[in-house]
Design a protein around this motif. Structure first.
Motif, short mmCIF file in Angstrom:
data_model
loop_
_atom_site.label_atom_id
_atom_site.label_comp_id
_atom_site.label_asym_id
_atom_site.label_seq_id
_atom_site.Cartn_x
_atom_site.Cartn_y
_atom_site.Cartn_z
N SER A 1 34.73 3.00 19.86
CA SER A 1 35.69 4.27 19.76
C SER A 1 36.52 4.57 20.48
CB SER A 1 35.10 5.16 18.11
OG SER A 1 33.51 5.94 18.37
N TYR A 2 34.94 5.61 21.69
CA TYR A 2 36.15 6.53 22.93
C TYR A 2 36.54 5.67 23.58
CZ TYR A 2 31.55 9.28 22.31
OH TYR A 2 30.36 9.87 22.18
N VAL A 3 36.29 4.33 23.65
CA VAL A 3 37.92 4.04 23.88
C VAL A 3 39.40 3.78 23.01
CG1 VAL A 3 38.74 1.45 25.37
CG2 VAL A 3 36.73 2.26 26.13
N THR A 4 38.88 2.48 21.82
CA THR A 4 39.91 2.64 21.12
C THR A 4 40.57 3.49 20.38
OG1 THR A 4 37.72 0.74 20.18
CG2 THR A 4 40.29 1.50 18.49
N HIS A 5 39.23 4.86 20.62
CA HIS A 5 40.30 6.20 19.77
C HIS A 5 39.87 7.39 20.44
CE1 HIS A 5 40.93 4.16 15.64
NE2 HIS A 5 39.54 3.60 15.74
N PRO B 1 44.12 11.24 16.28
CA PRO B 1 45.15 12.15 15.96
C PRO B 1 43.59 13.04 15.56
CG PRO B 1 45.85 10.48 14.79
CD PRO B 1 44.73 9.82 15.58
N GLU B 2 43.64 14.89 15.85
CA GLU B 2 42.62 16.10 15.09
C GLU B 2 41.70 15.96 16.53
OE1 GLU B 2 43.20 17.85 12.50
OE2 GLU B 2 45.23 16.79 13.13
N LEU B 3 41.43 14.70 17.32
CA LEU B 3 39.91 14.78 18.35
C LEU B 3 40.83 13.48 19.57
CD1 LEU B 3 38.60 16.56 19.34
CD2 LEU B 3 36.20 14.12 18.12
N THR B 4 41.00 14.12 20.32
CA THR B 4 41.09 13.38 21.77
C THR B 4 40.20 13.31 22.76
OG1 THR B 4 41.63 14.73 23.21
CG2 THR B 4 42.67 13.41 21.77
N VAL B 5 39.24 12.35 23.66
CA VAL B 5 38.45 12.35 24.13
C VAL B 5 38.95 13.61 25.47
CG1 VAL B 5 38.03 11.56 26.83
CG2 VAL B 5 37.78 9.50 24.34
N THR C 1 31.05 8.99 9.46
CA THR C 1 31.87 8.43 10.70
C THR C 1 33.15 8.89 9.63
OG1 THR C 1 32.00 6.89 11.43
CG2 THR C 1 30.23 8.09 12.15
N ALA C 2 34.31 8.93 10.35
CA ALA C 2 35.74 8.70 10.23
C ALA C 2 36.06 7.16 11.76
CB ALA C 2 36.59 10.02 10.48
N GLN C 3 36.97 6.42 10.81
CA GLN C 3 37.44 5.15 11.68
C GLN C 3 37.86 5.65 12.67
OE1 GLN C 3 40.15 3.08 9.91
NE2 GLN C 3 40.00 1.49 11.01
N CYS C 4 39.06 6.75 12.72
CA CYS C 4 40.02 7.13 13.31
C CYS C 4 39.68 8.53 13.97
CB CYS C 4 40.99 7.23 12.98
SG CYS C 4 41.62 5.94 12.12
N ASP C 5 38.24 8.27 15.35
CA ASP C 5 37.51 9.31 15.38
C ASP C 5 37.18 8.55 17.23
OD1 ASP C 5 35.77 11.85 16.43
OD2 ASP C 5 35.35 11.66 14.50
#
Length: 307
Positions: free
Chosen positions: A187-191, A195-199, A240-244
């Motif tokens: 998820s660090y790469v995919t997301h 929205p709400e949190l970026t790397v 956890t949330a998928q889009c995170d």
């Protein structure tokens, strides 16, 4: 390669939640001064505050030299210790007040929220020291089961303290925690631009948390996933949330505990974003997410493992 289609992944309720939050805490808020970040975050949390359920009593008190807030709604020998999120930079007893009150009301357990020191005023390991000091004092004072719960940065602290305490903890429920996983995968790469949190946001918080120093390596107080020993940890539920970008930490942590012979389960909720605890009154998906947390906390407090 193009990124995920968040217009398709997120339903109308979640998109409405994101839009409302952006009215107070806009994307790129990490570019503000720390003082302004805290002010805008506090305004957002106040706007989303859902109130305390009837019958919940609160008392502000100090545990281990750390300011805390106790929530009680009946008589129970189970104590939930809650560590709030906010990147180790923002938040406090106020930001998660309604979450803690609702968790108390719905489980019947005593909940104690810990107001650990924030960076840059308190840099690592100061926040961990606060979290551990409060835990030690609370666990000593109450003889019943202790369940550790935390979201985001607070999930990191809950796990970090649990790694030091092991058998003294009955169970832990970690909500989209940042546990120090591999940022080159999952998820660090995919997301990475979710929205709400970026790397990029995470890198900012990391720099503030360490006071600009290089992050420690192999120190589970900083990154529980970097521990060399995952044995004898209590039953653990990670939600956890998928889009995170942090979601893969849940999978990695579950796998590490299972490999060491422990009990752990990871739930990734589709179509949700980091920070979605606040969306529970606006989104059916977020409400189900919170239901999962309540059910897990209740079960672990009773010594049950329904997974």
């Amino acid at each position: 390669m193009s990124g995920p289609d968040y217009g398709a992944l997120l339903d109308a309720e979640v998109r409405a939640y994101i839009a409302r939050g952006a009215e107070f805490y806009p994307p790129g808020a990490v570019g503000l001064t720390i003082e302004d970040q805290r002010a805008t975050y506090d305004a957002m949390c106040a706007a989303f505050h859902a109130g305390r359920p009837e019958g919940v009593r609160t008392q502000d008190e100090t545990w281990g030299g750390v300011a805390c807030r106790r929530y009680e709604s009946g008589t129970s020998d189970v104590t939930v210790i809650y560590y709030h999120g906010g990147g180790f930079v923002v938040g406090g007893l106020h930001s998660h007040d309604d979450v803690c009150a609702e968790l108390c009301a719905r489980t019947g357990y005593r909940v104690i929220s810990v107001d650990y020191g924030l960076a840059p005023e308190v840099v690592f390991p100061g926040c961990y020291n606060d979290a551990r000091a409060a835990f030690t004092a609370i666990q000593t004072a109450f003889s019943g089961p202790v369940v550790m719960v935390g979201d985001s940065a607070g999930g990191n602290l809950a796990a970090a303290v649990t790694h030091g305490a092991r058998a003294r903890v009955t169970g832990q429920v970690l909500i989209y925690p940042g546990l120090g996983g591999d940022r080159t995968r999952g998820s660090y790469v995919t997301h990475s631009h979710a929205p709400e949190l970026t790397v990029q946001d995470m890198e900012f918080y990391q720099t503030v948390r360490t006071g600009g120093a290089a992050p420690p390596v192999g120190d589970p107080r900083y990154a529980p996933l970097q521990d060399s020993d995952f044995s004898a940890l209590p039953p653990t539920v990670i939600v956890t949330a998928q889009c995170d970008p942090l979601s893969s930490d849940g999978e990695s942590y579950r796998d590490a505990i299972l490999a060491a012979g422990g009990r752990a389960v990871w739930f990734e909720h589709a179509g949700l974003v980091h920070g979605c605890l606040r969306a529970r009154t606006m989104s059916r998906r977020a409400a189900a997410f919170f239901d999962r947390i309540v059910d897990a906390t209740r079960a672990l407090g009773q010594g049950e493992w329904p997974y």
